[in-house]
Scaffold this motif. Sequence first.
Motif, PDB file in Angstrom:
ATOM      1  N   ARG A  39       1.748  -2.382  -2.820  1.00 24.48           N
ATOM      2  CA  ARG A  39       1.489  -3.817  -2.665  1.00 24.48           C
ATOM      3  C   ARG A  39       0.638  -4.090  -1.426  1.00 24.48           C
ATOM      4  N   CYS A  40      -0.095  -5.182  -1.501  1.00 26.82           N
ATOM      5  CA  CYS A  40      -0.846  -5.744  -0.378  1.00 26.82           C
ATOM      6  C   CYS A  40      -1.916  -4.797   0.159  1.00 26.82           C
ATOM      7  N   VAL A  41      -3.040  -4.834  -0.483  1.00 28.39           N
ATOM      8  CA  VAL A  41      -4.197  -4.058  -0.021  1.00 28.39           C
ATOM      9  C   VAL A  41      -5.425  -4.953  -0.106  1.00 28.39           C
ATOM     10  N   ALA A  64     -12.023  -5.460 -12.013  1.00 32.43           N
ATOM     11  CA  ALA A  64     -11.779  -6.351 -13.153  1.00 32.43           C
ATOM     12  C   ALA A  64     -11.134  -5.567 -14.295  1.00 32.43           C
ATOM     13  N   ARG A  65     -11.630  -4.381 -14.572  1.00 28.82           N
ATOM     14  CA  ARG A  65     -11.087  -3.578 -15.671  1.00 28.82           C
ATOM     15  C   ARG A  65      -9.689  -3.059 -15.336  1.00 28.82           C
ATOM     16  N   LEU A  66      -9.445  -2.655 -14.092  1.00 33.36           N
ATOM     17  CA  LEU A  66      -8.113  -2.187 -13.684  1.00 33.36           C
ATOM     18  C   LEU A  66      -7.084  -3.311 -13.789  1.00 33.36           C
ATOM     19  N   CYS A  67      -7.486  -4.531 -13.454  1.00 31.83           N
ATOM     20  CA  CYS A  67      -6.583  -5.682 -13.606  1.00 31.83           C
ATOM     21  C   CYS A  67      -6.332  -5.958 -15.084  1.00 31.83           C
ATOM     22  N   GLU A  68      -7.375  -5.842 -15.889  1.00 29.70           N
ATOM     23  CA  GLU A  68      -7.262  -6.054 -17.325  1.00 29.70           C
ATOM     24  C   GLU A  68      -6.299  -5.045 -17.965  1.00 29.70           C
ATOM     25  N   LEU A  69      -6.355  -3.796 -17.505  1.00 33.60           N
ATOM     26  CA  LEU A  69      -5.498  -2.734 -18.043  1.00 33.60           C
ATOM     27  C   LEU A  69      -4.077  -2.783 -17.489  1.00 33.60           C
ATOM     28  N   GLY A  70      -3.846  -3.584 -16.447  1.00 35.35           N
ATOM     29  CA  GLY A  70      -2.508  -3.725 -15.882  1.00 35.35           C
ATOM     30  C   GLY A  70      -2.175  -2.733 -14.783  1.00 35.35           C
ATOM     31  N   TYR A  71      -3.182  -2.053 -14.239  1.00 38.47           N
ATOM     32  CA  TYR A  71      -2.939  -1.111 -13.153  1.00 38.47           C
ATOM     33  C   TYR A  71      -3.015  -1.784 -11.786  1.00 38.47           C
ATOM     34  N   MET A  72      -3.666  -2.952 -11.733  1.00 39.44           N
ATOM     35  CA  MET A  72      -3.764  -3.722 -10.493  1.00 39.44           C
ATOM     36  C   MET A  72      -3.634  -5.201 -10.847  1.00 39.44           C
ATOM     37  N   GLN A  73      -3.324  -5.993  -9.818  1.00 38.16           N
ATOM     38  CA  GLN A  73      -3.302  -7.445  -9.982  1.00 38.16           C
ATOM     39  C   GLN A  73      -3.678  -8.087  -8.655  1.00 38.16           C
ATOM     40  N   VAL A  74      -4.150  -9.320  -8.741  1.00 38.06           N
ATOM     41  CA  VAL A  74      -4.423 -10.084  -7.530  1.00 38.06           C
ATOM     42  C   VAL A  74      -3.072 -10.522  -6.980  1.00 38.06           C
ATOM     43  N   ASN A  75      -2.841 -10.275  -5.706  1.00 37.61           N
ATOM     44  CA  ASN A  75      -1.576 -10.634  -5.073  1.00 37.61           C
ATOM     45  C   ASN A  75      -1.482 -12.159  -4.991  1.00 37.61           C
ATOM     46  N   ARG A  96     -12.887 -13.944   3.678  1.00 41.08           N
ATOM     47  CA  ARG A  96     -11.713 -13.090   3.495  1.00 41.08           C
ATOM     48  C   ARG A  96     -11.847 -12.218   2.253  1.00 41.08           C
ATOM     49  N   SER A  97     -11.298 -11.015   2.335  1.00 40.67           N
ATOM     50  CA  SER A  97     -11.239 -10.131   1.174  1.00 40.67           C
ATOM     51  C   SER A  97     -10.074 -10.555   0.297  1.00 40.67           C
ATOM     52  N   LYS A  98     -10.187 -10.289  -0.986  1.00 39.83           N
ATOM     53  CA  LYS A  98      -9.109 -10.616  -1.914  1.00 39.83           C
ATOM     54  C   LYS A  98      -8.001  -9.574  -1.773  1.00 39.83           C
ATOM     55  N   VAL A  99      -6.745 -10.018  -1.773  1.00 38.49           N
ATOM     56  CA  VAL A  99      -5.589  -9.117  -1.649  1.00 38.49           C
ATOM     57  C   VAL A  99      -5.147  -8.694  -3.052  1.00 38.49           C
ATOM     58  N   TYR A 100      -4.999  -7.382  -3.246  1.00 39.19           N
ATOM     59  CA  TYR A 100      -4.584  -6.829  -4.540  1.00 39.19           C
ATOM     60  C   TYR A 100      -3.278  -6.069  -4.393  1.00 39.19           C
ATOM     61  N   ASP A 101      -2.637  -5.832  -5.531  1.00 39.74           N
ATOM     62  CA  ASP A 101      -1.463  -4.958  -5.626  1.00 39.74           C
ATOM     63  C   ASP A 101      -1.796  -3.852  -6.619  1.00 39.74           C
ATOM     64  N   VAL A 102      -1.444  -2.610  -6.280  1.00 38.50           N
ATOM     65  CA  VAL A 102      -1.532  -1.501  -7.228  1.00 38.50           C
ATOM     66  C   VAL A 102      -0.175  -1.448  -7.929  1.00 38.50           C
ATOM     67  N   LEU A 103      -0.175  -1.602  -9.236  1.00 38.28           N
ATOM     68  CA  LEU A 103       1.070  -1.688 -10.004  1.00 38.28           C
ATOM     69  C   LEU A 103       1.496  -0.302 -10.489  1.00 38.28           C
ATOM     70  N   VAL A 104       2.061   0.475  -9.585  1.00 31.34           N
ATOM     71  CA  VAL A 104       2.467   1.841  -9.896  1.00 31.34           C
ATOM     72  C   VAL A 104       3.515   1.866 -11.005  1.00 31.34           C
ATOM     73  N   GLU A 105       4.321   0.821 -11.091  1.00 32.25           N
ATOM     74  CA  GLU A 105       5.359   0.778 -12.132  1.00 32.25           C
ATOM     75  C   GLU A 105       4.765   0.702 -13.538  1.00 32.25           C
ATOM     76  N   ASN A 106       3.475   0.368 -13.662  1.00 30.19           N
ATOM     77  CA  ASN A 106       2.822   0.316 -14.970  1.00 30.19           C
ATOM     78  C   ASN A 106       2.147   1.631 -15.350  1.00 30.19           C
ATOM     79  N   PHE A 107       2.254   2.639 -14.505  1.00 27.79           N
ATOM     80  CA  PHE A 107       1.643   3.932 -14.801  1.00 27.79           C
ATOM     81  C   PHE A 107       2.541   4.665 -15.792  1.00 27.79           C
TER      82      PHE A 107
END
Length: 167
Positions: A39-41, A64-75, A96-107
């Motif tokens: 979280r929070c990157v 955009a594609r990683l968010c679409e696939l569910g591997y990341m999301q905008v925090n 400011r840069s956009k804050v993202y989360d890597v959704l490891v639970e979706n791997f």
Amino acid sequence: MMTAETIEKVYRLSDDRLTPMMGAVLAYYAYRAYYMDGRCVWPSLATVASACFCDEKTVRRALARLCELGYMQVNPDQSWNARNPETGQWVRRGYRSKVYDVLVENFENLADEGDTERARERAECRHRGSGEGHDVGEHQTGQNVHPDEKPMIPTVFQTGQNVRSGK
């Protein structure tokens, strides 16, 4: 920062929809995450592009594609990027840069560790031997020798030209 276990999950992710560049971007975001769960990157696009040896547009498409696939999301909490982490100074909203989360639970499609080991060994064997009749125990010399192997180096016979006389 991420743990070695979490970054290992990114590298073991087996999804045919991912391109190598998407994998590199995902790994970089996972590496730079503030929390161990991904979280929070919030690195800048220029930083990610430089680290992944690509263009900022490529990073945008990969995100955009990683968010679409569910591997990341905008925090949902974008306040993490309100201050510059190096200087502590406030950063204006437009910068400011956009804050993202890597959704490891979706791997879900993770290759087993044993599978990756066997795949690596097969790749090494293919890399060492080219063609038929290659014996796995056979050693080669040159740049394609695996570091764990002891290559057989042919001895060079000395000629009279470069031999020192033993007085």
